[in-house]
Structure formats: C-alpha cells, structure tokens
Design a protein around this motif. Structure first.
Motif, PDB file in Angstrom:
ATOM      1  N   ILE A   1       0.835  -1.203   0.000  1.00 43.88           N
ATOM      2  CA  ILE A   1       0.000   0.000   0.000  1.00 43.88           C
ATOM      3  C   ILE A   1       0.866   1.248   0.000  1.00 43.88           C
ATOM      4  CG2 ILE A   1      -1.640   1.334   1.391  1.00 43.88           C
ATOM      5  CD1 ILE A   1      -2.848  -1.461   2.169  1.00 43.88           C
ATOM      6  N   ARG A   2       1.897   1.241   0.836  1.00 41.68           N
ATOM      7  CA  ARG A   2       2.782   2.404   0.913  1.00 41.68           C
ATOM      8  C   ARG A   2       3.490   2.642  -0.412  1.00 41.68           C
ATOM      9  NH1 ARG A   2       7.696   2.611   5.104  1.00 41.68           N
ATOM     10  NH2 ARG A   2       8.487   1.108   3.606  1.00 41.68           N
ATOM     11  N   SER A   3       3.837   1.558  -1.105  1.00 43.27           N
ATOM     12  CA  SER A   3       4.585   1.693  -2.356  1.00 43.27           C
ATOM     13  C   SER A   3       3.777   2.360  -3.464  1.00 43.27           C
ATOM     14  CB  SER A   3       5.091   0.328  -2.831  1.00 43.27           C
ATOM     15  OG  SER A   3       4.016  -0.455  -3.304  1.00 43.27           O
ATOM     16  N   THR A   4       2.454   2.355  -3.344  1.00 46.18           N
ATOM     17  CA  THR A   4       1.639   3.029  -4.368  1.00 46.18           C
ATOM     18  C   THR A   4       1.783   4.538  -4.276  1.00 46.18           C
ATOM     19  OG1 THR A   4      -0.375   3.215  -3.018  1.00 46.18           O
ATOM     20  CG2 THR A   4      -0.082   1.176  -4.305  1.00 46.18           C
ATOM     21  N   GLY A   5       2.130   5.037  -3.086  1.00 42.06           N
ATOM     22  CA  GLY A   5       2.302   6.465  -2.888  1.00 42.06           C
ATOM     23  C   GLY A   5       1.001   7.231  -2.759  1.00 42.06           C
ATOM     24  N   LYS A   6      -0.127   6.530  -2.829  1.00 46.95           N
ATOM     25  CA  LYS A   6      -1.429   7.194  -2.770  1.00 46.95           C
ATOM     26  C   LYS A   6      -1.891   7.426  -1.337  1.00 46.95           C
ATOM     27  CE  LYS A   6      -2.959   5.161  -7.099  1.00 46.95           C
ATOM     28  NZ  LYS A   6      -3.919   4.244  -7.725  1.00 46.95           N
ATOM     29  N   ILE A   7      -1.388   6.619  -0.407  1.00 45.50           N
ATOM     30  CA  ILE A   7      -1.828   6.716   0.987  1.00 45.50           C
ATOM     31  C   ILE A   7      -0.623   7.019   1.852  1.00 45.50           C
ATOM     32  CG2 ILE A   7      -2.909   5.489   2.907  1.00 45.50           C
ATOM     33  CD1 ILE A   7      -4.429   3.872   0.797  1.00 45.50           C
ATOM     34  N   VAL A   8      -0.758   8.059   2.674  1.00 41.45           N
ATOM     35  CA  VAL A   8       0.341   8.500   3.521  1.00 41.45           C
ATOM     36  C   VAL A   8      -0.090   8.363   4.980  1.00 41.45           C
ATOM     37  CG1 VAL A   8       1.832  10.450   4.096  1.00 41.45           C
ATOM     38  CG2 VAL A   8       1.069  10.122   1.738  1.00 41.45           C
ATOM     39  N   GLY A   9       0.839   7.982   5.809  1.00 44.74           N
ATOM     40  CA  GLY A   9       0.583   7.883   7.236  1.00 44.74           C
ATOM     41  C   GLY A   9       0.390   6.442   7.657  1.00 44.74           C
ATOM     42  N   LEU A  10       1.093   6.087   8.716  1.00 43.52           N
ATOM     43  CA  LEU A  10       1.066   4.715   9.207  1.00 43.52           C
ATOM     44  C   LEU A  10      -0.351   4.247   9.533  1.00 43.52           C
ATOM     45  CD1 LEU A  10       2.712   2.240  10.071  1.00 43.52           C
ATOM     46  CD2 LEU A  10       2.895   3.268  12.331  1.00 43.52           C
ATOM     47  N   GLU A  11      -1.132   5.083  10.188  1.00 43.23           N
ATOM     48  CA  GLU A  11      -2.489   4.684  10.580  1.00 43.23           C
ATOM     49  C   GLU A  11      -3.360   4.416   9.360  1.00 43.23           C
ATOM     50  OE1 GLU A  11      -6.185   6.885  12.644  1.00 43.23           O
ATOM     51  OE2 GLU A  11      -4.369   6.800  13.883  1.00 43.23           O
ATOM     52  N   ARG A  12      -3.298   5.297   8.373  1.00 42.77           N
ATOM     53  CA  ARG A  12      -4.108   5.111   7.157  1.00 42.77           C
ATOM     54  C   ARG A  12      -3.670   3.862   6.391  1.00 42.77           C
ATOM     55  NH1 ARG A  12      -7.058   9.574   4.856  1.00 42.77           N
ATOM     56  NH2 ARG A  12      -7.173  11.246   6.368  1.00 42.77           N
ATOM     57  N   ILE A  13      -2.378   3.634   6.324  1.00 44.17           N
ATOM     58  CA  ILE A  13      -1.861   2.447   5.654  1.00 44.17           C
ATOM     59  C   ILE A  13      -2.336   1.196   6.384  1.00 44.17           C
ATOM     60  CG2 ILE A  13       0.245   1.140   5.131  1.00 44.17           C
ATOM     61  CD1 ILE A  13       1.594   3.886   4.602  1.00 44.17           C
ATOM     62  N   ALA A  14      -2.283   1.224   7.717  1.00 43.88           N
ATOM     63  CA  ALA A  14      -2.725   0.067   8.508  1.00 43.88           C
ATOM     64  C   ALA A  14      -4.216  -0.204   8.301  1.00 43.88           C
ATOM     65  CB  ALA A  14      -2.427   0.295   9.988  1.00 43.88           C
ATOM     66  N   VAL A  15      -5.013   0.861   8.262  1.00 43.06           N
ATOM     67  CA  VAL A  15      -6.458   0.687   8.056  1.00 43.06           C
ATOM     68  C   VAL A  15      -6.722   0.112   6.666  1.00 43.06           C
ATOM     69  CG1 VAL A  15      -8.645   1.930   7.771  1.00 43.06           C
ATOM     70  CG2 VAL A  15      -7.176   2.416   9.735  1.00 43.06           C
ATOM     71  N   MET A  16      -6.055   0.624   5.658  1.00 50.36           N
ATOM     72  CA  MET A  16      -6.257   0.100   4.303  1.00 50.36           C
ATOM     73  C   MET A  16      -5.816  -1.358   4.203  1.00 50.36           C
ATOM     74  SD  MET A  16      -7.890   2.151   2.510  1.00 50.36           S
ATOM     75  CE  MET A  16      -7.774   1.188   1.017  1.00 50.36           C
ATOM     76  N   ALA A  17      -4.707  -1.696   4.853  1.00 47.90           N
ATOM     77  CA  ALA A  17      -4.246  -3.082   4.854  1.00 47.90           C
ATOM     78  C   ALA A  17      -5.278  -3.978   5.538  1.00 47.90           C
ATOM     79  CB  ALA A  17      -2.890  -3.199   5.549  1.00 47.90           C
ATOM     80  N   ALA A  18      -5.815  -3.521   6.660  1.00 48.11           N
ATOM     81  CA  ALA A  18      -6.828  -4.301   7.377  1.00 48.11           C
ATOM     82  C   ALA A  18      -8.072  -4.489   6.524  1.00 48.11           C
ATOM     83  CB  ALA A  18      -7.179  -3.617   8.697  1.00 48.11           C
ATOM     84  N   LEU A  19      -8.500  -3.439   5.830  1.00 50.93           N
ATOM     85  CA  LEU A  19      -9.674  -3.552   4.968  1.00 50.93           C
ATOM     86  C   LEU A  19      -9.411  -4.512   3.807  1.00 50.93           C
ATOM     87  CD1 LEU A  19     -10.852   0.167   4.854  1.00 50.93           C
ATOM     88  CD2 LEU A  19     -12.069  -1.769   5.892  1.00 50.93           C
ATOM     89  N   ASN A  20      -8.248  -4.414   3.196  1.00 51.84           N
ATOM     90  CA  ASN A  20      -7.909  -5.328   2.098  1.00 51.84           C
ATOM     91  C   ASN A  20      -7.854  -6.770   2.566  1.00 51.84           C
ATOM     92  OD1 ASN A  20      -7.753  -3.219   0.285  1.00 51.84           O
ATOM     93  ND2 ASN A  20      -5.528  -3.032   0.403  1.00 51.84           N
ATOM     94  N   MET A  21      -7.248  -6.996   3.726  1.00 52.33           N
ATOM     95  CA  MET A  21      -7.148  -8.349   4.258  1.00 52.33           C
ATOM     96  C   MET A  21      -8.526  -8.887   4.646  1.00 52.33           C
ATOM     97  SD  MET A  21      -3.595  -7.749   6.348  1.00 52.33           S
ATOM     98  CE  MET A  21      -3.628  -9.256   7.283  1.00 52.33           C
ATOM     99  N   SER A  22      -9.384  -8.035   5.181  1.00 52.99           N
ATOM    100  CA  SER A  22     -10.746  -8.447   5.510  1.00 52.99           C
ATOM    101  C   SER A  22     -11.501  -8.842   4.254  1.00 52.99           C
ATOM    102  CB  SER A  22     -11.492  -7.322   6.231  1.00 52.99           C
ATOM    103  OG  SER A  22     -10.893  -7.046   7.465  1.00 52.99           O
TER     104      SER A  22
END
Length: 99
Positions: free
Chosen positions: A42-63
């Motif tokens: 997610i971080r490598s896309t450069g579209k999402i910044v911030g550890l919390e936002r990256i973690a939330v997006m990762a959690a949503l993708n994994m869900s």
C-alpha cells in the motif's frame, strides 16, 4: 491457565511488543510478516500516507480477502454436498430398480 509471552514484531520499520500465548509465537510472527507485506504494498503506491491510514487500508484489504475466501469455500462445500447428494440419489434409484 495459559501463560503469555511478549514477542516483538516489526511493521513498516516500527517495532511493537505483543503478548501472545506460549506456542503461538510463530503464528504471530507469520501474521505480522503478512501484514507488513500488505502495508508495504500500500505504501509503495504512494497514494496513501501515514502509518495509521496504511494500517487501516491493509486491514480492509485483508478483511476483503478473507470474506472472498470464505465465500469461495462455502460455494465449494455446497458443490461437493450437491455432488454427494446426487450420487446417493443415483445409488438409491439403482437399489430401488434392483428390488
């Protein structure tokens, strides 16, 4: 009573100490590695910044992955049960004809 143990995991170069039951360390570390990989993607896309936002997006993708997998497994089991039911019906029909 199950004893707990502290394990340090690393997510996006930040360390977290997590308590887990004895014997579950390998599972925790594997889960953390998987999460870390997803967060890095997610971080490598450069579209999402911030550890919390990256973690939330990762959690949503994994869900989402988990729900898709559960749905696929449910359909697979239903298909297998239908095939077994059809075989049973076929066998019962053959028995009825033979009597």
């Amino acid at each position: 009573m199950t004893s707990a143990r502290s394990v340090t995991v690393r997510l996006l170069d930040k360390e977290y100490t997590i308590s887990c039951p004895d014997g579950a360390e390998a599972e925790l570390l594997a889960s953390a590695d998987y999460l870390n990989d997803k967060m890095r993607e997610i971080r490598s896309t450069g579209k999402i910044v911030g550890l919390e936002r990256i973690a939330v997006m990762a959690a949503l993708n994994m869900s989402h992955e988990l729900l898709k997998s559960k749905e696929h497994n449910r359909h697979t089991i239903e298909d297998q049960l239908r095939r077994i039911g059809a075989k049973i019906d076929h066998s019962l029909q053959r028995i009825d004809r033979d009597d």
